[in-house]
Every structure is written in structure tokens, then in C-alpha cells.
Enzyme design. Structure first.
Site, mmCIF file in Angstrom:
data_model
loop_
_atom_site.group_PDB
_atom_site.id
_atom_site.type_symbol
_atom_site.label_atom_id
_atom_site.label_comp_id
_atom_site.label_asym_id
_atom_site.label_seq_id
_atom_site.Cartn_x
_atom_site.Cartn_y
_atom_site.Cartn_z
ATOM 1 N N ARG A 158 0.967 -1.378 -0.020
ATOM 2 C CA ARG A 158 -0.072 0.084 -0.119
ATOM 3 C C ARG A 158 0.905 1.242 0.074
ATOM 4 O O ARG A 158 0.261 2.391 -0.102
ATOM 5 C CB ARG A 158 -0.791 0.035 1.318
ATOM 6 C CG ARG A 158 -0.296 0.156 2.321
ATOM 7 C CD ARG A 158 -0.979 -0.257 3.591
ATOM 8 N NE ARG A 158 -0.502 0.025 5.037
ATOM 9 C CZ ARG A 158 -0.596 1.316 5.521
ATOM 10 N NH1 ARG A 158 -1.333 2.186 5.084
ATOM 11 N NH2 ARG A 158 -0.052 1.465 6.840
ATOM 12 N N ARG A 162 7.508 5.921 -6.335
ATOM 13 C CA ARG A 162 7.365 7.015 -7.377
ATOM 14 C C ARG A 162 8.420 7.521 -7.783
ATOM 15 O O ARG A 162 9.550 7.425 -7.292
ATOM 16 C CB ARG A 162 6.611 8.309 -7.126
ATOM 17 C CG ARG A 162 5.022 7.910 -6.161
ATOM 18 C CD ARG A 162 4.352 8.929 -5.994
ATOM 19 N NE ARG A 162 3.114 8.811 -5.215
ATOM 20 C CZ ARG A 162 2.884 9.312 -4.109
ATOM 21 N NH1 ARG A 162 3.946 9.919 -3.246
ATOM 22 N NH2 ARG A 162 1.840 9.008 -3.387
ATOM 23 N N ARG A 237 0.439 -7.344 17.627
ATOM 24 C CA ARG A 237 1.693 -6.375 17.964
ATOM 25 C C ARG A 237 1.257 -5.248 18.570
ATOM 26 O O ARG A 237 0.030 -4.988 18.427
ATOM 27 C CB ARG A 237 2.536 -5.882 16.563
ATOM 28 C CG ARG A 237 3.202 -6.983 15.818
ATOM 29 C CD ARG A 237 4.327 -7.585 16.761
ATOM 30 N NE ARG A 237 5.404 -6.847 16.920
ATOM 31 C CZ ARG A 237 6.576 -7.006 17.546
ATOM 32 N NH1 ARG A 237 6.640 -8.172 18.296
ATOM 33 N NH2 ARG A 237 7.514 -6.207 17.796
ATOM 34 N N ARG A 267 9.461 5.234 15.338
ATOM 35 C CA ARG A 267 9.356 6.861 14.877
ATOM 36 C C ARG A 267 9.116 7.708 16.040
ATOM 37 O O ARG A 267 8.880 7.321 17.304
ATOM 38 C CB ARG A 267 8.163 6.569 13.954
ATOM 39 C CG ARG A 267 6.696 5.999 14.627
ATOM 40 C CD ARG A 267 5.655 6.392 13.415
ATOM 41 N NE ARG A 267 4.453 5.704 14.041
ATOM 42 C CZ ARG A 267 3.298 5.513 13.562
ATOM 43 N NH1 ARG A 267 3.429 5.732 12.201
ATOM 44 N NH2 ARG A 267 2.353 4.948 13.720
ATOM 45 N N GLU A 287 7.868 5.942 19.693
ATOM 46 C CA GLU A 287 6.934 4.767 19.596
ATOM 47 C C GLU A 287 7.665 3.623 19.618
ATOM 48 O O GLU A 287 8.630 3.324 18.684
ATOM 49 C CB GLU A 287 6.008 4.927 18.403
ATOM 50 C CG GLU A 287 4.811 4.003 18.157
ATOM 51 C CD GLU A 287 4.002 4.397 17.106
ATOM 52 O OE1 GLU A 287 3.948 3.509 16.166
ATOM 53 O OE2 GLU A 287 3.410 5.227 17.237
ATOM 54 N N TYR A 334 -5.837 -5.294 9.244
ATOM 55 C CA TYR A 334 -5.397 -3.776 9.385
ATOM 56 C C TYR A 334 -6.266 -3.064 8.259
ATOM 57 O O TYR A 334 -6.468 -3.206 7.293
ATOM 58 C CB TYR A 334 -3.933 -3.800 8.689
ATOM 59 C CG TYR A 334 -3.559 -2.274 8.820
ATOM 60 C CD1 TYR A 334 -2.687 -1.721 10.236
ATOM 61 C CD2 TYR A 334 -3.712 -1.436 7.745
ATOM 62 C CE1 TYR A 334 -2.441 -0.490 10.350
ATOM 63 C CE2 TYR A 334 -2.948 -0.059 8.041
ATOM 64 C CZ TYR A 334 -2.557 0.400 9.054
ATOM 65 O OH TYR A 334 -2.341 1.740 9.093
ATOM 66 N N ASP A 336 -7.547 1.175 7.620
ATOM 67 C CA ASP A 336 -7.021 2.686 7.553
ATOM 68 C C ASP A 336 -8.484 3.241 8.006
ATOM 69 O O ASP A 336 -9.568 2.678 8.143
ATOM 70 C CB ASP A 336 -6.722 3.411 6.368
ATOM 71 C CG ASP A 336 -5.215 3.309 5.919
ATOM 72 O OD1 ASP A 336 -4.404 3.169 6.899
ATOM 73 O OD2 ASP A 336 -4.998 3.267 4.775
#
Length: 370
Positions: A158, A162, A237, A267, A287, A334, A336
Site C-alpha cells: 500500500r 514513485r 503487535r 518513529r 513509539e 489492518y 485505515d
């Protein structure tokens, strides 16, 4: 989020709804809280994005969104790169400066794997060994607690690759952060005479009474827990957060990923950059990924072959239960945020038919959002 959206859709259709939540607050993992005038995402950063006009219209009933567009950064071995991989990244790394040069370089470094069988092989087949080592291997190993060769490629497919200078993380037409925070969005969504919210209620401790009281149950918790782990436990997790307030500006970016294996956190989030605030103070969060265990919040389902097969057995039971299951935990998948909202709206349409919310109620929602 699934429960709140379904509850509002049901209330808009004339149903009475009782929400019970184990936590002491609404909004689930989207919960945000003001700290020194900065809206802090307490369970990790949430960046709203969607191409679904119905989902966008729905959330705008309850919040106004700013124009934040996520442009990621990666720190690897002390160097910072643009991410997701784009022409700017390749220029920083290899000195290429045109899309054609980038395409030729990627074609030269790709590992020829006709049928990639896992995450590692898929990434190597797309961008080669060097980019895999810088951006993927260390981060993925930390995040998932296993080598990328033992994970499905769907985890990273996902993320765009580019050869232009488009450095947006998401391609979606609608993007932003709710002004005033996610908690306010949920407060507005649940502000309806037909919705009652009871916090710090363990569904399993009161399930008998709740089943008796309700004509229909919508469950958004762990799928395996609902069935008392009869086939075994699904793997998740979890995360640990270290948050501190500092003076000034820490990283001039909302999120920086740390991809080397020697850095234990994955992060750092600097929350004020989600809202373009000019505050002289800042709140940062490191995190740390963890294996899920009793007492920890399960964040990410581990959809490897073993867990996927086990999930299938539980989903077969769910279909026979008469209970509606939705959201990341109950679907063991998962999602969004926009996908969760869309699936909750679709389930409500299936259960109740088209929405009957009155125009006056829509107007009241928009006043609250403002």
C-alpha cells in the site's frame, strides 16, 4: 471508530443505542488530548485520508478538517530521506535528477524475482537491495518482531513507489486532521439523544445483561477473545509510547521514521506539526513496538499464514453467532480510518436500509463541527 460510526448511523435511523467501552474515554485508538494547547495523539498518529466522497461527507458532519498532507521522512544511520520513495529520495541517495534516470536506475538494481513469495522478495523485486536495507528491513523487523522474509507482501504494497517528486504519503483527494482533535469529532458524532455511552465497562463481565438488553449486538473487540480463545490465540503487535514536552522545535516534521535496527523506537511524532501551530513548546512521542501480551493494547494483527488460517476458523463461528463484528480487531485485519468508517456505514445500510437523518439534524451536526 467502527462502533461510534455504526452507533450514529443506527441513531440516525431511529434506533436506540448503548455503547460500552472498557477504556475511561471515547474515541478508541484515535483518542486525542490537549497538552499545552497542542492536540496530542495518545495512541499514535492518525492522519485522515479518503477518496470516498460518502465517508468524507459523513465525517464533515462532525468536524472541520485542516489541510494537513502527510509527507514522510526516514532517518537511517543519521541521514534523513524523503519517504515514501520518490524522485527526491533517489536524488538524495543516488544523485539522479529526472524521472527517466530514476526508472533506469531502479530497473538496474531490481532483483529479478518473477513470483515474490513474501515481503522481502517483493521489495527486492521493486527497488533492489540498497533501498530495502535503508527503508524496509530494520523498520519492518522492529515493527513486526520477525524477519520480512516471514511476512506477507501486503503489509508494504500500500506504500507507493514513485519516480516523480510527488512526496505525498497518500494519494487520496481528501486529507487532513480534524480541527480541535479527534476526541471532539467523536464527541460530536455521539451527541445524539438516542445514544448512551458507558465507559469503563468490561463487556465480558456484563455480557449476559447486555445481551438481554439489546436486540442486536455489534462487537468491535478482539475476535478470538469473543469466542474465549477456543481455537487458540491470534497474534497481535502492541506499542509503547514515551511522551515528553520540550521547548522549541524538535524535528520540524510531524513524523520521522527510524529504520535502522539499532534504534529501538520506530518513529518520533511531533504533534504540533499536524496543526501548523506556532507554539514555542512542543510535545514529542517515541513509539516502541512490542509483542502483544495480556494487559497491553493490541494494535496490529499479524496476518501471516498461521494466523490467517486461525482467523478463518473464528470468522466462520462469527457468521453463525447472530452478532455483528466490525473494525480492525473483530475482523483481524489492518484498516485505515476511512475503511473502518466505510465498512460501518455499509453494515448499517445492510441492517437498517438508507439513512433517514433529518436535514435539521445535519445542520446541527455541522454547527457542532464548526
Amino acid at each position: 471508530m467502527f462502533g461510534a460510526v455504526f452507533a450514529r448511523c443506527a441513531a440516525d435511523r431511529g434506533k436506540r443505542v448503548l455503547i460500552v467501552d472498557k477504556r475511561p474515554h471515547i474515541a478508541g485508538n484515535c483518542y486525542s488530548q490537549q497538552v499545552a494547547g497542542i492536540e496530542v495523539h495518545r495512541y499514535g498518529p492518525h492522519i485522515f485520508h479518503t477518496d470516498n466522497s460518502q465517508v468524507w461527507q459523513f465525517v464533515n458532519r462532525f468536524a472541520r478538517f485542516n489541510e494537513y498532507v502527510h509527507r514522510g521522512q526516514v532517518n537511517s544511520g543519521g541521514r534523513t530521506f524523503s519517504f515514501p520513495i520518490n524522485l527526491r529520495t533517489l536524488e538524495e541517495l543516488w544523485g539522479v535528477s529526472t524521472p527517466e534516470e530514476a526508472k533506469l536506475k531502479l530497473a538496474a538494481v531490481r532483483v529479478p524475482i518473477a513470483e515474490p513469495k513474501n515481503l522481502r522478495e517483493w521489495v527486492l523485486s521493486q527497488v533492489g537491495e540498497e533501498l530495502y536495507e535503508i527503508f524496509i528491513r530494520g523498520y519492518t523487523t522492529k515493527q513486526w518482531g520477525r524477519d520480512p522474509a516471514h511476512l506477507p507482501a501486503s503489509i508494504v504494497k500500500r506504500i507507493p513507489i514513485r519516480t516523480t517528486r510527488d512526496d505525498r504519503y497518500f494519494d487520496d483527494r481528501h486529507q487532513g486532521i480534524p480541527i480541535g482533535g479527534y476526541t471532539r469529532l467523536f464527541e460530536n458524532m455521539l451527541d445524539h439523544d438516542a445514544i448512551d455511552v458507558h465507559l469503563q465497562v468490561d463487556y465480558f463481565e456484563q455480557s449476559q445483561g447486555l445481551k438481554t438488553a439489546a436486540g442486536k449486538t455489534v462487537y468491535t473487540g478482539k475476535l478470538d477473545e469473543f469466542f474465549e480463545y477456543r481455537f487458540g490465540e491470534l497474534e497481535y503487535r502492541s506499542l509503547r509510547f514515551e511522551t515528553e514536552m520540550i521547548s522549541g522545535d524538535f524535528q520540524s516534521s510531524a513524523v520521522v521514521n527510524y529504520t535502522d535496527r539499532d534504534t529501538r523506537y520506530t518513529r518520533i511524532i511531533e504533534h504540533k506539526h499536524f496543526e501548523f501551530t506556532q507554539s514555542k513548546q512542543s510535545v514529542i512521542t517515541r513509539e516502541y513496538p512490542l509483542a502483544s501480551a495480556k494487559g497491553l493494547v493490541p494494535y496490529y494483527p499479524v496476518r501471516d499464514a498461521v494466523n490467517t488460517a486461525l482467523c478463518g476458523r473464528y470468522l466462520a463461528e462469527a457468521q453463525k453467532s447472530g452478532v455483528l463484528f466490525g473494525g480492525r480487531l473483530a475482523a483481524y485485519q489492518y484498516f485505515d480510518m476511512h475503511q473502518v468508517i466505510g465498512s460501518a456505514m455499509a453494515m448499517a445500510r445492510k441492517e437498517f436500509g438508507s439513512a433517514t437523518v433529518a436535514p435539521a439534524d445535519e445542520a446541527a451536526d455541522r454547527r457542532r463541527a464548526a
